[in-house]
Design an enzyme around this catalytic site. Structure first.
Site, short mmCIF file in Angstrom:
data_model
loop_
_atom_site.label_atom_id
_atom_site.label_comp_id
_atom_site.label_asym_id
_atom_site.label_seq_id
_atom_site.Cartn_x
_atom_site.Cartn_y
_atom_site.Cartn_z
N LYS A 136 -0.43 -15.54 19.72
CA LYS A 136 -0.73 -16.95 19.17
C LYS A 136 -2.08 -17.06 18.26
O LYS A 136 -2.34 -17.72 17.41
CB LYS A 136 -0.67 -17.81 20.19
CG LYS A 136 -1.14 -19.17 19.68
CD LYS A 136 -0.97 -20.46 20.84
CE LYS A 136 -1.02 -21.82 20.20
NZ LYS A 136 -0.92 -22.77 21.20
N TYR A 214 22.79 2.82 2.38
CA TYR A 214 23.03 1.58 1.80
C TYR A 214 24.45 0.96 2.58
O TYR A 214 24.67 1.64 3.34
CB TYR A 214 23.40 1.66 0.34
CG TYR A 214 24.47 2.77 -0.11
CD1 TYR A 214 25.82 2.56 0.26
CD2 TYR A 214 24.10 4.20 -0.72
CE1 TYR A 214 26.64 3.41 -0.10
CE2 TYR A 214 25.13 5.00 -0.79
CZ TYR A 214 26.38 4.90 -0.55
OH TYR A 214 27.29 5.78 -0.87
N HIS A 274 39.62 2.86 5.17
CA HIS A 274 38.96 1.32 5.08
C HIS A 274 39.53 0.53 6.03
O HIS A 274 39.88 -0.56 6.00
CB HIS A 274 39.76 0.69 3.38
CG HIS A 274 39.14 1.81 2.37
ND1 HIS A 274 37.83 2.20 2.15
CD2 HIS A 274 39.84 2.40 1.53
CE1 HIS A 274 37.93 2.81 1.20
NE2 HIS A 274 38.95 3.07 0.46
#
Length: 510
Positions: A136, A214, A274
């Site tokens: 903090k 990716y 897929h």
């Protein structure tokens, strides 16, 4: 300037070297328990926390740093004159650097045979409190929770006498990531025996396995995270034996392949492309199961993911390298099989020894913009059965129907699967119309489906699927039932001499 540091760590990686470096820089060191003892043994000057607080550790060490002399030194803002005057009046000295990592709650939680009370004792109280106070006040205080940051902090101290504000802000962020993760682990542990699956507040925590090149497409960044806790028989526990780094799509497809494979006890091979199954077969041996799975759809399997639930031998490996496969998963690979695969070094081989383990209750999560959908994973298979048709399934048809029913729930809706002799002959995934799913399956198969059985993930709103199945000689159908027009399909079956089974359980997969 960093003049005083408080060090209290469970993970003492690099802490001796750090303490020696700080001591050499003239930093006054404060510490607790085992950390202080280790420093003294290595000739590092250190003060015990009790010397600072004037109060001894108590309650078996549960209370030692929860004191104004500690938190005042952490939270006082240096630019506020009143704060500095208060420290002087109360004889509290500033603490400029905090190095803390927390009690090993997770490590204790994951031990075999550990008691509930042993785990509870590893809930750190003082550590998170000091970390939060320091983080903090990162405008003035440097706080470190990761040994990987020791070098950076020391380098900046040597160069500037202090750390840079940008560094302190980054380190403060890591504190709140750690304490959030830590508290979530505790909350999940305390909730594990509760019957409430969906509490008003749902916190979850994951740790990164790896960055990915990716995501689904090259323009999307991605990473792979694992769930904390019992993950036996899941993809994050797999050992990669050879091959290129797994991609986002590899991992996604492999997870679906594994999920379907775990439906079966007998030797089975599953091929997925897929996220949709393109070949599934069971047989007496895994070699024969793979042959049948490949023959289900020799075109679609190219570039797909294959998993088997028995040790993968040389004979099966010889067949697999004849085509391009992205990933092969097995509970183990024989040395002879590994020699075969070595000739194709880009094939990713994943070993999951406990591949048949029931992973228990897990959750399926779908992130949407602004929120999250969470549901229990679809692991159920209804045992309820109704045969409303005049013709009843034969023993062989019954076996194939059950095989097809296990598969169809893993196919994108609307879904159709056609099976014969424990082998998929045609798959119709992801259509907006059920009849289109069936027609696409029949249109794209190279197999004669006469005498095969058919499964549908949801009910037939019209008799058209039964009529189409009849044209191709399909002899039995399994579906949930429940349509207001079920009778139309039943009558169509009776007219064609087809048996139909209602399960009473739908398996949409969106």
């Amino acid at each position: 300037m960093i003049k005083r540091a408080l060090i209290s760590v469970s993970d003492k990686t690099g802490i001796k070297e750090l303490g020696q470096a700080l001591d050499h820089l003239g930093v006054e060191l404060i510490s607790t328990g085992g950390t202080a003892k280790m420093m003294v043994e290595n000739g590092i000057k250190v003060k015990e926390v009790s010397e600072i607080t004037g109060f001894p550790e108590c309650l078996d060490g549960r209370v030692k740093t929860l004191h104004p002399a500690i938190h005042g030194g952490l939270l006082a803002r240096r630019e506020i004159e009143e704060h500095m005057q208060t420290l002087e009046e109360l004889d509290i000295q500033k603490i400029d650097l905090v190095i803390i990592n927390l009690y090993p709650f997770r490590e204790t939680m994951e031990k075999e045979g550990v008691s509930f009370q042993e785990v509870i004792e590893q809930i750190d109280i003082g550590g998170p409190a000091m970390l939060r106070s320091a983080a903090k006040n990162h405008q003035d205080v440097t706080v470190v929770v990761d040994p990987e940051d020791y070098e950076t902090v020391l380098a900046e101290m040597k160069a500037f006498g202090n750390t840079k504000l940008a560094t302190r802000k980054r380190l403060a962020k890591k504190v709140f990531q750690l304490t959030s993760h830590y508290d979530t682990l505790i909350a999940e542990y305390l909730s594990k025996d509760e019957p409430v699956s969906f509490p008003e507040i749902k916190t979850m925590t994951f740790e990164k396995v790896q960055n990915l090149r990716y995501g689904e497409n090259p323009h999307q960044q991605a990473a792979f995270y694992r769930e904390i806790g019992s993950t036996s028989g899941t993809l994050p526990t797999a050992r990669q034996i050879q091959g290129k780094e797994l991609s986002f799509n590899n991992i996604n497809d492999a997870a679906e392949t594994l999920s379907l494979l775990q439906e079966f006890d007998e030797p089975t091979a599953v091929a997925v492309k897929h996220t949709n199954p393109c070949g599934v077969a069971s047989a007496e041996t895994v070699e024969l199961a793979y042959q049948k799975a490949f023959q289900s759809d020799p075109l679609s399997i190219f570039g797909g993911i294959v998993a088997v639930n028995r040790p993968l031998n040389k004979e099966t490996a010889d067949q697999m390298i004849e085509i391009f496969l992205e990933v092969i998963i097995a509970p183990s690979f024989t040395p002879e099989a590994l020699e075969v695969f070595a000739s194709k070094p880009n094939i990713r081989l994943l070993e999951i020894p406990d591949i048949k383990v029931d992973t228990g209750t897990t959750f399926d999560m779908k992130k949407i913009a602004g929120g999250m959908l969470i549901q229990e994973s679809d692991k159920a298979l209804s045992e309820a059965r109704e045969v409303p048709t005049e013709k009843k399934p034969t023993e062989k048809e019954e076996k194939d129907l059950q095989f097809a029913w296990k598969i169809v729930k893993h196919i994108k809706s609307n879904a159709i699967v056609i099976v014969k002799d424990q082998q998929t002959l045609a798959v119709g995934p992801g259509q907006t119309s059920r009849i289109w799913a069936l027609q696409n399956a029949l249109r794209n198969t190279s197999h004669q489906v006469k005498g095969a059985v058919m499964a549908s993930d949801a009910f037939f709103p019209f008799p058209d699927c039964v009529e189409e199945a009849d044209k191709h000689g399909i002899t039995a159908i399994i579906q949930p039932g429940g349509s207001n027009r079920d009778q139309d399909s039943v009558e169509a079956c009776d007219k064609a001499g087809i048996s139909m089974v209602f399960t009473g359980m739908r398996h949409f997969k969106h």
